[in-house]
Design an enzyme around this catalytic site. Structure first.
Site, PDB file in Angstrom:
ATOM      1  N   LEU A  39       0.843  -1.199   0.000  1.00  0.00           N
ATOM      2  CA  LEU A  39       0.000   0.000   0.000  1.00  0.00           C
ATOM      3  C   LEU A  39       0.877   1.247   0.000  1.00  0.00           C
ATOM      4  CD1 LEU A  39      -3.001  -1.036   2.322  1.00  0.00           C
ATOM      5  CD2 LEU A  39      -2.783  -1.245  -0.164  1.00  0.00           C
TER       6      LEU A  39
ATOM      7  N   THR B 118       7.558  -4.112 -18.857  1.00  0.00           N
ATOM      8  CA  THR B 118       7.120  -3.008 -19.709  1.00  0.00           C
ATOM      9  C   THR B 118       7.916  -2.931 -21.006  1.00  0.00           C
ATOM     10  OG1 THR B 118       7.135  -0.578 -19.795  1.00  0.00           O
ATOM     11  CG2 THR B 118       8.665  -1.564 -18.278  1.00  0.00           C
ATOM     12  N   ASP B 119       7.313  -2.301 -22.015  1.00  0.00           N
ATOM     13  CA  ASP B 119       8.025  -2.067 -23.284  1.00  0.00           C
ATOM     14  C   ASP B 119       9.194  -1.089 -23.099  1.00  0.00           C
ATOM     15  OD1 ASP B 119       6.467   0.224 -22.835  1.00  0.00           O
ATOM     16  OD2 ASP B 119       5.375   0.106 -24.743  1.00  0.00           O
ATOM     17  N   GLU B 120       9.158  -0.314 -21.995  1.00  0.00           N
ATOM     18  CA  GLU B 120      10.138   0.772 -21.841  1.00  0.00           C
ATOM     19  C   GLU B 120      11.572   0.269 -21.673  1.00  0.00           C
ATOM     20  OE1 GLU B 120       8.794   4.015 -19.412  1.00  0.00           O
ATOM     21  OE2 GLU B 120       6.702   3.443 -19.677  1.00  0.00           O
TER      22      GLU B 120
ATOM     23  N   TYR C 183      13.325   4.440 -14.099  1.00  0.00           N
ATOM     24  CA  TYR C 183      12.232   3.448 -14.039  1.00  0.00           C
ATOM     25  C   TYR C 183      12.531   2.276 -14.965  1.00  0.00           C
ATOM     26  CZ  TYR C 183       7.817   1.203 -15.354  1.00  0.00           C
ATOM     27  OH  TYR C 183       6.845   0.273 -15.654  1.00  0.00           O
TER      28      TYR C 183
ATOM     29  N   LYS D 140      13.327  -1.726 -14.172  1.00  0.00           N
ATOM     30  CA  LYS D 140      12.519  -2.833 -14.702  1.00  0.00           C
ATOM     31  C   LYS D 140      13.390  -3.770 -15.545  1.00  0.00           C
ATOM     32  CE  LYS D 140       8.648  -3.532 -14.403  1.00  0.00           C
ATOM     33  NZ  LYS D 140       7.820  -4.252 -13.391  1.00  0.00           N
TER      34      LYS D 140
ATOM     35  N   ASN E 163      -0.836   0.982 -20.424  1.00  0.00           N
ATOM     36  CA  ASN E 163      -2.207   0.564 -20.129  1.00  0.00           C
ATOM     37  C   ASN E 163      -3.077   1.772 -19.810  1.00  0.00           C
ATOM     38  OD1 ASN E 163      -2.261  -2.669 -18.525  1.00  0.00           O
ATOM     39  ND2 ASN E 163      -0.781  -1.936 -19.993  1.00  0.00           N
TER      40      ASN E 163
ATOM     41  N   TYR F 200       3.619  17.503 -22.272  1.00  0.00           N
ATOM     42  CA  TYR F 200       5.044  17.787 -22.431  1.00  0.00           C
ATOM     43  C   TYR F 200       5.322  18.180 -23.881  1.00  0.00           C
ATOM     44  CZ  TYR F 200       5.453  15.347 -17.911  1.00  0.00           C
ATOM     45  OH  TYR F 200       5.303  14.954 -16.599  1.00  0.00           O
TER      46      TYR F 200
HETATM   47  P1  NAD Z   1       0.816   0.999  -9.753  1.00  0.00           P
HETATM   48  O1  NAD Z   1       1.843   1.990  -9.359  1.00  0.00           O
HETATM   49  O2  NAD Z   1      -0.586   1.433  -9.965  1.00  0.00           O
HETATM   50  O3  NAD Z   1       0.770  -0.191  -8.687  1.00  0.00           O
HETATM   51  C1  NAD Z   1       1.916  -0.722  -8.102  1.00  0.00           C
HETATM   52  C2  NAD Z   1       1.500  -1.476  -6.844  1.00  0.00           C
HETATM   53  O4  NAD Z   1       2.689  -2.028  -6.232  1.00  0.00           O
HETATM   54  C3  NAD Z   1       0.837  -0.587  -5.781  1.00  0.00           C
HETATM   55  O5  NAD Z   1      -0.308  -1.207  -5.285  1.00  0.00           O
HETATM   56  C4  NAD Z   1       1.903  -0.453  -4.708  1.00  0.00           C
HETATM   57  O6  NAD Z   1       1.376  -0.271  -3.400  1.00  0.00           O
HETATM   58  C5  NAD Z   1       2.627  -1.790  -4.838  1.00  0.00           C
HETATM   59  N1  NAD Z   1       3.999  -1.722  -4.301  1.00  0.00           N
HETATM   60  C6  NAD Z   1       4.930  -0.753  -4.530  1.00  0.00           C
HETATM   61  N2  NAD Z   1       6.041  -1.033  -3.831  1.00  0.00           N
HETATM   62  C7  NAD Z   1       5.813  -2.202  -3.165  1.00  0.00           C
HETATM   63  C8  NAD Z   1       6.606  -3.010  -2.289  1.00  0.00           C
HETATM   64  N3  NAD Z   1       7.859  -2.665  -1.960  1.00  0.00           N
HETATM   65  N4  NAD Z   1       6.065  -4.140  -1.788  1.00  0.00           N
HETATM   66  C9  NAD Z   1       4.785  -4.504  -2.119  1.00  0.00           C
HETATM   67  N5  NAD Z   1       3.994  -3.770  -2.936  1.00  0.00           N
HETATM   68  C10 NAD Z   1       4.509  -2.646  -3.456  1.00  0.00           C
HETATM   69  O7  NAD Z   1       1.413   0.309 -11.053  1.00  0.00           O
HETATM   70  P2  NAD Z   1       0.669  -0.347 -12.303  1.00  0.00           P
HETATM   71  O8  NAD Z   1       0.511   0.685 -13.342  1.00  0.00           O
HETATM   72  O9  NAD Z   1      -0.501  -1.131 -11.835  1.00  0.00           O
HETATM   73  O10 NAD Z   1       1.821  -1.343 -12.806  1.00  0.00           O
HETATM   74  C11 NAD Z   1       1.867  -2.690 -12.366  1.00  0.00           C
HETATM   75  C12 NAD Z   1       3.007  -3.401 -13.069  1.00  0.00           C
HETATM   76  O11 NAD Z   1       2.824  -3.361 -14.474  1.00  0.00           O
HETATM   77  C13 NAD Z   1       4.386  -2.769 -12.805  1.00  0.00           C
HETATM   78  O12 NAD Z   1       5.313  -3.807 -12.638  1.00  0.00           O
HETATM   79  C14 NAD Z   1       4.674  -1.983 -14.078  1.00  0.00           C
HETATM   80  O13 NAD Z   1       6.060  -1.879 -14.318  1.00  0.00           O
HETATM   81  C15 NAD Z   1       3.977  -2.835 -15.116  1.00  0.00           C
HETATM   82  N6  NAD Z   1       3.508  -2.129 -16.318  1.00  0.00           N
HETATM   83  C16 NAD Z   1       2.709  -1.023 -16.187  1.00  0.00           C
HETATM   84  C17 NAD Z   1       2.226  -0.390 -17.328  1.00  0.00           C
HETATM   85  C18 NAD Z   1       1.307   0.810 -17.232  1.00  0.00           C
HETATM   86  O14 NAD Z   1       0.944   1.387 -18.272  1.00  0.00           O
HETATM   87  N7  NAD Z   1       0.868   1.210 -16.058  1.00  0.00           N
HETATM   88  C19 NAD Z   1       2.595  -0.857 -18.595  1.00  0.00           C
HETATM   89  C20 NAD Z   1       3.430  -1.983 -18.684  1.00  0.00           C
HETATM   90  C21 NAD Z   1       3.871  -2.612 -17.533  1.00  0.00           C
HETATM   91  P1  TYD Z   2       3.007   8.377 -18.802  1.00  0.00           P
HETATM   92  O1  TYD Z   2       1.531   8.180 -18.637  1.00  0.00           O
HETATM   93  O2  TYD Z   2       3.776   8.961 -17.679  1.00  0.00           O
HETATM   94  O3  TYD Z   2       3.612   6.958 -19.247  1.00  0.00           O
HETATM   95  P2  TYD Z   2       5.111   6.597 -19.799  1.00  0.00           P
HETATM   96  O4  TYD Z   2       5.989   7.761 -19.655  1.00  0.00           O
HETATM   97  O5  TYD Z   2       5.496   5.487 -18.879  1.00  0.00           O
HETATM   98  O6  TYD Z   2       4.910   6.167 -21.203  1.00  0.00           O
HETATM   99  O7  TYD Z   2       3.252   9.286 -20.078  1.00  0.00           O
HETATM  100  C1  TYD Z   2       2.731   8.933 -21.337  1.00  0.00           C
HETATM  101  C2  TYD Z   2       3.181   9.980 -22.327  1.00  0.00           C
HETATM  102  O8  TYD Z   2       2.568  11.227 -21.988  1.00  0.00           O
HETATM  103  C3  TYD Z   2       4.672  10.221 -22.293  1.00  0.00           C
HETATM  104  O9  TYD Z   2       5.125  10.492 -23.613  1.00  0.00           O
HETATM  105  C4  TYD Z   2       4.821  11.458 -21.423  1.00  0.00           C
HETATM  106  C5  TYD Z   2       3.543  12.229 -21.699  1.00  0.00           C
HETATM  107  N1  TYD Z   2       3.028  13.024 -20.560  1.00  0.00           N
HETATM  108  C6  TYD Z   2       2.673  14.356 -20.756  1.00  0.00           C
HETATM  109  O10 TYD Z   2       2.763  14.890 -21.875  1.00  0.00           O
HETATM  110  N2  TYD Z   2       2.224  15.074 -19.685  1.00  0.00           N
HETATM  111  C7  TYD Z   2       2.118  14.539 -18.444  1.00  0.00           C
HETATM  112  O11 TYD Z   2       1.718  15.256 -17.491  1.00  0.00           O
HETATM  113  C8  TYD Z   2       2.467  13.169 -18.257  1.00  0.00           C
HETATM  114  C9  TYD Z   2       2.372  12.530 -16.901  1.00  0.00           C
HETATM  115  C10 TYD Z   2       2.923  12.441 -19.345  1.00  0.00           C
END
Ligand code: NAD
Ligand code: TYD
Length: 335
Positions: A35, A121-123, A148, A152, A178, A205
């Site tokens: 959390l 992630t793709d990143e 980040y 990863k 996502n 940005y």
């Molecule tokens: P999020 O930040 O919404 O959720 C992360 C969760 O991990 C939170 O509930 C947080 O409390 C928990 N957490 C953080 N540190 C912790 C610790 N030390 N111990 C236990 N729990 C911990 O992230 P998300 O967007 O749901 O991403 C989930 C996964 O998917 C991540 O591994 C992320 O790299 C990957 N991912 C995310 C996206 C995206 O677009 N959000 C895309 C590709 C991959």
């Molecule tokens: P983000 O949702 O932070 O995901 P990621 O950087 O992991 O792909 O950002 C998505 C895209 O949007 C990225 O090119 C950065 C841009 N962005 C903005 O232009 N303004 C913002 O305030 C944020 C958070 C992201």
């Protein structure tokens, strides 16, 4: 099956918990989540009586061992997940994403889990030139460019090493950006929707020409399901959408149109340091080998997001308070 879901109180993890319980009602789910700021028990409120929730830190070996006991499958979502925060404070990303993954892997070997699925992630592959039509494949070289993505990438390498060295039955998925319900409003799409609902501008940005691929979160969940059910251990699979290429600005304009607003809601702000220009995945491996396809296109995904954030104001208004306000002020202060 008994699954341990790490990070199950976050955005994607909580969507996966709901998805899995609906599709596999006979399975037992243990959620381990610290959390941290993006973890929220309200994300799991609908299914609270159907899961075992443990508040714990993936970096703590004893907490992890206890949570993993008796589980045959681990699905590892827990992470620090926001690029902008990683630029301000990289240390916590290395701790959670690298050390935390190592602790989970060690425990998985000790407990003899049958499948360790790592969500990535793709990143980790870096960036593609805006002028290039290249798409990454599972064989593309790693080239992370933010703290980040570097953390990863480190976790992905450890997962691969545990397969080779200790024979741990692992799979990895690298997914595109996502969007969907319960997404923390620090990321572009939920930030944009909630700002507009509050009558505020959207910080884009400069110059807004960067390209991301946007996948509805349910499609990510079904991709992980396909890998758990049919994927080969030791393999990596990409999960991504089938949309045409859109710049951030084009996505924001689509969103504004859906919300009945105009370009006056766009606020161009200073760019992110080291901003990755473009991500593009070739997801043909998971489609050909496991028969997975995304179900939702961008337009429908954005509409579903807008509808969810309109209907769940209480959730995001609470989330956009306290620590969030502090973060928002610092992040966008001098831009
Ligand atoms: P999020 O930040 O919404 O959720 C992360 C969760 O991990 C939170 O509930 C947080 O409390 C928990 N957490 C953080 N540190 C912790 C610790 N030390 N111990 C236990 N729990 C911990 O992230 P998300 O967007 O749901 O991403 C989930 C996964 O998917 C991540 O591994 C992320 O790299 C990957 N991912 C995310 C996206 C995206 O677009 N959000 C895309 C590709 C991959
Ligand atoms: P983000 O949702 O932070 O995901 P990621 O950087 O992991 O792909 O950002 C998505 C895209 O949007 C990225 O090119 C950065 C841009 N962005 C903005 O232009 N303004 C913002 O305030 C944020 C958070 C992201």
């Amino acid at each position: 099956m008994k699954l341990l879901i790490t990070g199950g109180a976050g955005f994607i993890g909580s969507n996966f918990v709901r998805y899995w319980l609906e599709k596999h009602p006979g399975d037992s789910l243990v959620v381990l989540d610290k959390l941290a700021y993006a973890g929220n028990l309200e994300n799991l409120a609908e299914v609270a009586d159907k899961i075992k929730f443990i508040r714990g830190d993936i970096c703590e070996p004893l907490e992890v061992l206890k949570a993993m006991e008796g589980c045959d499958t681990v699905v590892h979502f827990a992470a620090e997940s926001h690029v902008d925060r990683s630029i301000k404070d990289p240390g916590v990303f290395v701790r959670t994403n690298v050390l935390g993954t190592l602790v989970l892997l060690q425990s998985a070997v000790t407990c003899g889990v049958k499948r360790f699925h790592h969500v990535s992630t793709d990143e980790v592959f870096g960036q593609i030139d805006l002028s290039s039509s290249e798409r990454w494949t599972e064989e593309s070289p790693y080239n992370p460019r933010s703290p980040y993505s570097a953390s990863k990438a480190g976790s992905d390498h450890l997962v691969r090493a545990y397969y080779q060295t200790y024979g741990l039955p692992v799979t990895i998925s690298n997914c595109a950006n996502n969007i969907g319900p319960y997404m923390f409003p620090e990321k572009l799409v939920p930030l944009a929707i909630t700002n507009v609902l509050e009558g505020k501008k959207i910080p884009v940005y400069k110059p807004g020409n960067q390209v991301r691929e946007w996948l509805y979160v349910e499609d990510h969940c079904s991709g992980i399901e396909a890998i758990l059910e049919k994927g080969k251990t030791g393999q990596t699979y990409f999960i991504g959408p089938d949309n045409p290429e859109y710049s951030n600005l084009e996505v924001i304009n689509k969103l504004l149109k859906i919300m009945g607003k105009g370009e006056e809601f766009i606020d161009f702000v200073g760019d992110r340091p080291g901003h990755d220009q473009k991500y593009a995945l070739d997801h043909s491996k998971i489609s050909k080998e496991l028969g997975w396809q995304p179900r939702y296109g961008l337009e429908e995904s954005l509409r579903k997001c807008v509808a969810w954030y309109e209907a769940n104001r209480e959730w995001w208004q609470k989330v956009k308070s306290g620590e969030y306000l502090d973060y928002y002020e610092k992040q966008y202060a001098k831009r």
